[in-house]
Enzyme design. Structure first.
Site, PDB file in Angstrom:
ATOM      1  CE1 TYR A   1      -5.141  19.943 -22.533  1.00  0.00           C
ATOM      2  CE2 TYR A   1      -2.752  19.676 -22.614  1.00  0.00           C
ATOM      3  CZ  TYR A   1      -3.986  19.343 -22.063  1.00  0.00           C
ATOM      4  OH  TYR A   1      -4.056  18.397 -21.062  1.00  0.00           O
TER       5      TYR A   1
ATOM      6  N   GLY B   1     -12.806   8.712 -18.512  1.00  0.00           N
ATOM      7  CA  GLY B   1     -11.391   9.004 -18.318  1.00  0.00           C
ATOM      8  C   GLY B   1     -11.021   9.219 -16.846  1.00  0.00           C
ATOM      9  CB  ILE B   2      -8.454  11.452 -15.352  1.00  0.00           C
ATOM     10  CG1 ILE B   2      -7.284  10.889 -16.176  1.00  0.00           C
ATOM     11  CG2 ILE B   2      -7.986  11.851 -13.959  1.00  0.00           C
ATOM     12  CD1 ILE B   2      -6.237  11.924 -16.578  1.00  0.00           C
TER      13      ILE B   2
END
Ligand code: NDP
Length: 213
Positions: A147, A12-13
């Site tokens: 989150y 991912g990032i």
């Protein structure tokens, strides 16, 4: 040569941030929990000529964080979990709150407590906390409560840490990468990992600020 530690660097990032920092000439410690994924990701980036070393690190493991024995100049707190997107704040399992806070807020805090004193002594440090629009108090909705709370906490920690670094060339920022196509963001997200990594890499590599007054 400056050393960067990137958490959640296996995909991912985080993986894209590792790639970019390697291209900029930093020594990159690419970390995450899964040994095979970490080693494969580091191998991949090394093939492009970057100096990338695999590190197995669970950001919820306080003892492992405390026993890190490397001088880190750039810390990218990128690892995170997104649990119970459809949870209601009234019924979200305590376990979701606990795991979200441990991974997304206390993990970054522990790494800053372990690594930032060295940065302050050496008078150079760049810390990037990868946050989320979900953690912004203004406009917060009922999306992913555990989150969102953890990212709001990360934003607050970022402000406190930035104060702790002031005047010593240790710059601490939080960055929202936007909605990005990754395992977490899903295939419908409008942004590429490259776009998500842009501002994170800029903050990780930014020049010293001129001190005012
Ligand atoms: P992914 O789910 O694709 O990758 C998460 C990374 O974190 C993996 O490398 C994973 O590896 C690692 N990780 C998870 N838990 C831990 C842990 N306890 N210790 C160490 N590593 C861990 O996420 P993205 O790339 O999408 O997200 C990166 C960051 O960007 C996160 O902070 C996220 O909150 C933020 N963000 C992402 C958005 C998006 O649309 N994608 C939107 C807004 C913010 P492993 O599980 O093998 O350890």
């Amino acid at each position: 040569m400056r050393t960067a530690l990137v958490t959640g660097g296996s995909r991912g990032i985080g993986l894209e941030v590792c790639r970019r920092l390697g291209t900029l000439g930093l020594r990159v410690l690419l970390s995450a929990r899964d040994r095979q994924a970490v080693e494969q990701a580091a191998d991949l980036l090394r093939r492009d000529g970057a100096q990338v070393e695999p590190v197995i690190l669970d950001v919820t493991d306080e003892r492992a964080i405390r026993s890190l024995s490397v001088d880190v100049d750039v810390l990218v707190n990128n690892a995170a979990v997104l649990l119970g997107e459809d949870d209601s704040v009234l019924t979200a399992p305590p376990e979701h709150f606990r795991r979200s806070m441990e991974t997304n807020a206390y993990g970054p805090l522990g790494l800053c407590q372990a690594l930032m004193p060295g940065m302050l002594r050496r008078r150079y440090g760049r810390i990037v906390n990868v946050s989320s629009g979900a953690g912004q108090l203004a406009g917060m909705t009922d999306y992913a409560p555990t989150y969102s709370v953890s990212k709001a906490a990360l934003n607050a920690l970022t402000l406190l840490l930035a104060h702790a670094g002031r005047g010593r060339n240790v710059l601490v920022n939080a960055v929202d990468p936007g909605w990005v196509r990754t395992d977490m963001g899903g295939a419908s997200a409008p942004r590429s990992v490259g776009e998500g990594a842009d501002t994170i890499v800029w903050c990780a590599h930014r020049p010293a600020e001129r001190e005012h007054g």
